[in-house]
Each structure stands twice: as C-alpha cells, then as structure tokens.
Design a protein around this motif. Sequence first.
Motif, PDB file in Angstrom:
ATOM      1  N   ASN A 126       0.862  -1.104   0.003  1.00 13.99           N
ATOM      2  CA  ASN A 126       0.098   0.067   0.020  1.00 13.99           C
ATOM      3  C   ASN A 126       0.703   1.276   0.085  1.00 13.99           C
ATOM      4  N   VAL A 127       2.018   1.188   0.427  1.00 11.58           N
ATOM      5  CA  VAL A 127       3.110   2.314   0.350  1.00 11.58           C
ATOM      6  C   VAL A 127       4.147   1.969  -0.368  1.00 11.58           C
ATOM      7  N   ALA A 128       4.043   1.210  -1.215  1.00  8.99           N
ATOM      8  CA  ALA A 128       5.561   0.765  -1.840  1.00  8.99           C
ATOM      9  C   ALA A 128       6.110   1.940  -2.862  1.00  8.99           C
ATOM     10  N   GLU A 129       5.413   2.755  -3.363  1.00  7.93           N
ATOM     11  CA  GLU A 129       5.713   3.934  -3.933  1.00  7.93           C
ATOM     12  C   GLU A 129       6.718   4.903  -2.839  1.00  7.93           C
ATOM     13  N   VAL A 130       6.159   4.959  -1.787  1.00  6.75           N
ATOM     14  CA  VAL A 130       7.096   5.954  -0.879  1.00  6.75           C
ATOM     15  C   VAL A 130       8.339   5.068  -0.632  1.00  6.75           C
ATOM     16  N   HIS A 131       8.353   3.803  -0.234  1.00  4.09           N
ATOM     17  CA  HIS A 131       9.689   3.246  -0.113  1.00  4.09           C
ATOM     18  C   HIS A 131      10.439   3.303  -1.296  1.00  4.09           C
ATOM     19  N   ALA A 132       9.784   3.226  -2.654  1.00  2.54           N
ATOM     20  CA  ALA A 132      10.716   3.332  -3.492  1.00  2.54           C
ATOM     21  C   ALA A 132      11.399   4.760  -3.768  1.00  2.54           C
ATOM     22  N   PHE A 133      10.832   5.804  -3.298  1.00  2.00           N
ATOM     23  CA  PHE A 133      11.174   7.073  -3.410  1.00  2.00           C
ATOM     24  C   PHE A 133      12.208   7.274  -2.423  1.00  2.00           C
ATOM     25  N   GLU A 134      12.042   6.705  -1.103  1.00  2.00           N
ATOM     26  CA  GLU A 134      13.090   6.717  -0.198  1.00  2.00           C
ATOM     27  C   GLU A 134      14.376   6.128  -0.547  1.00  2.00           C
ATOM     28  N   ALA A 135      14.262   4.563  -1.335  1.00  2.00           N
ATOM     29  CA  ALA A 135      15.325   4.170  -1.848  1.00  2.00           C
ATOM     30  C   ALA A 135      16.230   4.895  -2.975  1.00  2.00           C
ATOM     31  N   PRO A 143      17.583  14.538 -10.112  1.00  2.00           N
ATOM     32  CA  PRO A 143      16.072  14.618  -9.948  1.00  2.00           C
ATOM     33  C   PRO A 143      15.386  13.405 -10.054  1.00  2.00           C
ATOM     34  N   ILE A 144      14.239  13.345  -9.728  1.00  4.67           N
ATOM     35  CA  ILE A 144      13.535  12.257  -9.477  1.00  4.67           C
ATOM     36  C   ILE A 144      12.089  12.440 -10.046  1.00  4.67           C
ATOM     37  N   ILE A 145      11.607  11.505 -11.021  1.00  2.04           N
ATOM     38  CA  ILE A 145      10.259  11.542 -11.416  1.00  2.04           C
ATOM     39  C   ILE A 145       9.671  10.264 -10.844  1.00  2.04           C
ATOM     40  N   GLN A 146       8.746  10.584  -9.906  1.00  2.00           N
ATOM     41  CA  GLN A 146       8.023   9.577  -8.967  1.00  2.00           C
ATOM     42  C   GLN A 146       6.532   9.310  -9.345  1.00  2.00           C
ATOM     43  N   SER A 147       6.220   8.080  -9.374  1.00  2.00           N
ATOM     44  CA  SER A 147       4.859   8.005  -9.739  1.00  2.00           C
ATOM     45  C   SER A 147       4.047   7.651  -8.252  1.00  2.00           C
ATOM     46  N   ILE A 148       2.845   8.138  -8.254  1.00  2.00           N
ATOM     47  CA  ILE A 148       2.036   7.940  -7.049  1.00  2.00           C
ATOM     48  C   ILE A 148       0.712   7.190  -7.095  1.00  2.00           C
ATOM     49  N   GLN A 149       0.244   6.621  -6.189  1.00  2.00           N
ATOM     50  CA  GLN A 149      -0.955   5.926  -6.318  1.00  2.00           C
ATOM     51  C   GLN A 149      -2.112   6.484  -5.696  1.00  2.00           C
ATOM     52  N   GLY A 150      -1.856   7.537  -4.796  1.00  2.00           N
ATOM     53  CA  GLY A 150      -2.859   8.310  -3.838  1.00  2.00           C
ATOM     54  C   GLY A 150      -2.203   9.425  -3.289  1.00  2.00           C
ATOM     55  N   ILE A 151      -3.404  10.057  -2.689  1.00  2.82           N
ATOM     56  CA  ILE A 151      -3.001  11.266  -1.999  1.00  2.82           C
ATOM     57  C   ILE A 151      -2.045  11.047  -0.722  1.00  2.82           C
ATOM     58  N   GLU A 152      -2.551  10.102   0.069  1.00  3.32           N
ATOM     59  CA  GLU A 152      -1.388   9.750   1.211  1.00  3.32           C
ATOM     60  C   GLU A 152       0.019   9.720   0.564  1.00  3.32           C
ATOM     61  N   GLN A 153       0.092   8.753  -0.154  1.00  3.41           N
ATOM     62  CA  GLN A 153       1.413   8.442  -0.624  1.00  3.41           C
ATOM     63  C   GLN A 153       2.162   9.895  -1.165  1.00  3.41           C
ATOM     64  N   ALA A 154       1.298  10.575  -2.164  1.00  9.15           N
ATOM     65  CA  ALA A 154       1.746  11.721  -2.528  1.00  9.15           C
ATOM     66  C   ALA A 154       2.230  12.759  -1.360  1.00  9.15           C
ATOM     67  N   GLN A 155       1.471  12.871  -0.259  1.00  6.84           N
ATOM     68  CA  GLN A 155       1.668  13.651   0.905  1.00  6.84           C
ATOM     69  C   GLN A 155       3.042  13.147   1.516  1.00  6.84           C
ATOM     70  N   ALA A 156       3.034  11.853   1.513  1.00  8.66           N
ATOM     71  CA  ALA A 156       4.533  11.316   2.417  1.00  8.66           C
ATOM     72  C   ALA A 156       5.750  11.684   1.625  1.00  8.66           C
ATOM     73  N   ILE A 157       5.494  11.499   0.060  1.00  9.52           N
ATOM     74  CA  ILE A 157       6.735  11.730  -0.582  1.00  9.52           C
ATOM     75  C   ILE A 157       7.073  13.270  -0.694  1.00  9.52           C
ATOM     76  N   LEU A 158       6.138  14.145  -0.555  1.00  8.04           N
ATOM     77  CA  LEU A 158       6.288  15.562  -0.302  1.00  8.04           C
ATOM     78  C   LEU A 158       6.834  15.980   0.827  1.00  8.04           C
ATOM     79  N   ASP A 159       6.382  15.222   1.901  1.00 10.79           N
ATOM     80  CA  ASP A 159       7.125  15.159   3.494  1.00 10.79           C
ATOM     81  C   ASP A 159       8.734  14.953   3.495  1.00 10.79           C
ATOM     82  N   ILE A 160       8.728  13.820   2.379  1.00 14.68           N
ATOM     83  CA  ILE A 160      10.375  13.670   2.628  1.00 14.68           C
ATOM     84  C   ILE A 160      10.989  14.617   1.835  1.00 14.68           C
TER      85      ILE A 160
END
Length: 455
Positions: A126-135, A143-160
């Motif tokens: 459910n949060v695989a994209e967030v882990h991928a972004f961290e990696a 620069p990173i182009i990051q896919s997102i699957q939902g708003i919660e994931q997008a917010q976590a990626i933006l927080d990072i």
Amino acid sequence: MTMMEVLERTGADILNKEAREVFEKAGCWVDGNRVRIPSALSEWAVRTAPSRVTVCDRNGKRALRVETTNAFYGPGQGNTYVIDPMTGERRKPIKADVANAGVVCDGLKNVDFAMSNGLPTDVNPNVAEVHAFEALVTNTKKPIIQSIQGIEQAQAILDIATSISGSLKEFQKNPFVVLLIETEGTLVHSDETLAKVIFAAQNGVPYIYSTKLIAGETSPATPAGAIVVALADILVGVLLGQLVRQGTPVIGGGFFTIKDNENDILPYGAPEVSLMGTGMANALRFLGIPSFGFAGATDSKDSDAQMGLEAAFSILHAGMSGTSLIHGCGQLEYGLSASLALLVMGDEVMGMTRRIIKGVEVNEERMARGVINEVQPGGHYLGEEHTLKYFRSEFWWPSVMNRSRISDWEANGAKTLGQKVKEKTQTLLTTHQPEKLSKDVLSKIKLIIDRVDAR
C-alpha cells in the motif's frame, strides 16, 4: 486546433467531483460526469502553463531546464520483474533493486534523472511507492520522477522532499521531484487521477500528466487520431492544474503502442511507439508545453542484437524529435523486466545522440581557414594548436563500445559489448558512492516511513 475541438464538442468524462466543480466554475459545460471545455479556456490554459519547468538536483542546484528545446534522458519505471545485475536471474523487484537503480543513475554521465525500476515487493504494497522514493532519494542526488498511487502516498513523498529541502517553500523554489500522474486515457479521467492533479497544483509541485494509448484499441488506429486523443487528454490535466493554481508547472506526454494480436502483447520496440511519440512532442512544442516521451526499451528478452537495435533507434529518434523528458531506458520484454545493463548501454547511446544533436557549430575559428593555409596541401594537422584545442570537445568518445585493433581486443579478453556493459554495471554498483544525506535528514525520513507503514 483539433484536440480543442474534441474537448469542446465531445468533451471528457470527469469522475472527480471537485474537478467538475472547478471546471464548471471556470465556464465549462457540465452534464453529469461529462464535461465539455470551451476552446477559449483550453487556449488560456496553454498560454498560462509555464513553457519551461526547471527541476533541480537534491542539493537545490538547477539541473534540468525542461522546455521545448532541450532533451533529457532517464530510465523506465514500474516493471514487474528485474534482471539481477550480478546473477542474471529474472525475479520480482525488492527495495534494494530500487536503491541499485539510484546508484547506477547517479553514476551515469548521460542519464539526467532517476525513476524506480519496479515496485518493491518486500515492503507494504500500500505504500510501495513511498519506499521506492526513499530508496532513490537516498542513493542519488539527481532529479527524481516519482509515480504516486494516492494522495496519502503523495503527501508522504512531499514530506520526505521537504525534509530534505527544509520547507515546502524552499522545495517549491528548487524542486527536485516531479510527480508522475498517469491516466489510461480515451477521454476518461478517474477520481483518483484528478485528485492527484489537484494535490500537486495546490502544493506547487511540478507534475507530469501522462496518458497511455493503444492505437486501434483505446484510440483511433491512425497515428494522427491517436495523437489527437492524447493531446485532448493532456489538456484536461493541464487545464485543471492551471485553474487550481495559475502557473503550476506541468509537463504533458505519454506512451503510445499498438496491439500485437499474434503474441497478445503491447510492444515497446515497435516503430509506431517512436512515430507517435514524435508527433505528440512536436504538437506540444507548438503549444509551448514541455513534453514527456518514451525511448530506450525493447521487446527482446536478453542482451542481444534486437535489444541494441530497438533501444538505440528509439533513443536517437526521441532525442532528435526534441522530446523534453525521455523515460523508458532499461526495460526488456515489452516493459515487464528492468535491466540496469540495458540502462548502462543506453547511456552510451544517449551520449552519441547528444553529439549528433549538437551538430556542426560554425564560426570563424572553427572553419579554420588560417590553419588550412598554414598547413598547406598534403600537410597534416596533428601538431596544430587548433587540433589540440578542439580534439576532445568536437569528438565523441565511447566508454563501453570498442574501437581497438583486433590484436589489442583479443589481448584484453575479446569482450563483447554485452560483457563490457555487464562489467560496467557491476563496477558502478560496487564502487560508486553517491553523496549521502545528513544523519538528521535520514532520521526525519525514517520517521515518515515508519508513520506510513503504521497506517
């Protein structure tokens, strides 16, 4: 223009309530989920959207001027399998594979940005994209182009991202992440897809609005018709972003393919992929919208001649077409498998392509009339200061391709291109040291990851 007429006459299905309200308030005609967009409003969006999106590296240094006159390359993303760079095994991706992709992207000269080569299967799906972004973000400063699957994931990626930049304002000034928002196209835009656009625009985060079309199946069979549908879809994402926050940085684009009914696949190496991608890039250039295209992939299953042919042809084609951001390199087997070795080979082709695009610069000194007169007929130029000055800058030099004499080649093991690419990939993974984040930032990122995992 035809795509604007499509949006005005036929319209698109907008399945997000907030988006429909934004469109209706702006003067669109709304009937249930169907939204028809006046051409004047589409023209306003094209004029309002920035013609250049500047993307920085992780340190805030400006890295990519994404506009209609520049071309930048990077890997593909979201593959189901990876080819293990050490063993050659085809297997499901894990988080370490994404980290390896970050290291290799960081170490390659001609790769301009990083993407996840697959969703890690050893973390919470459910949060695989967030882990991928961290990696990625901890293993490359590019620069990173990051896919997102939902708003919660997008917010976590933006927080990072903001924990690295220091604040949302600082991130907005020097963004190093571009959100990839994908729609399956054909004039239907899902609730979740449009919610991501609204999120990106509200937070001032650059985003790519990308469509995927199959000519003859989800779009008209003709390349011209497919491009029209794609552009209409892209304009929906561009317009919504500008209505939510005028001047929101947006890049339009997508991926085209055909259906191979004999093998029941969607080929990535077909010439139509490049042909329609070029048409879309040219149309977006005319509109002044930076483009997102595709190149460097193959339908081959191994490092063979087909892999080299399909990948090289598409990399050259995309670069010469002027596509702004070019992703897709390093994908085997019609996008199912990620290969870091193919990405390394692609880096070589990207360098060659850039030299071709550079062309022949003509000025008084480069025309060398005085040098020609000094050397005289039958002379040689090896000892001339002019030659010394331009010898390196005017010529392209390979890193894995072989130009040595056969005796030297045999003395060094008679290695094929495939062998040299494999060795370079492994060397990057074992020796390249990306710039590390501070312990304080890493601690903040860990807290964010722990929080999303706990949900």
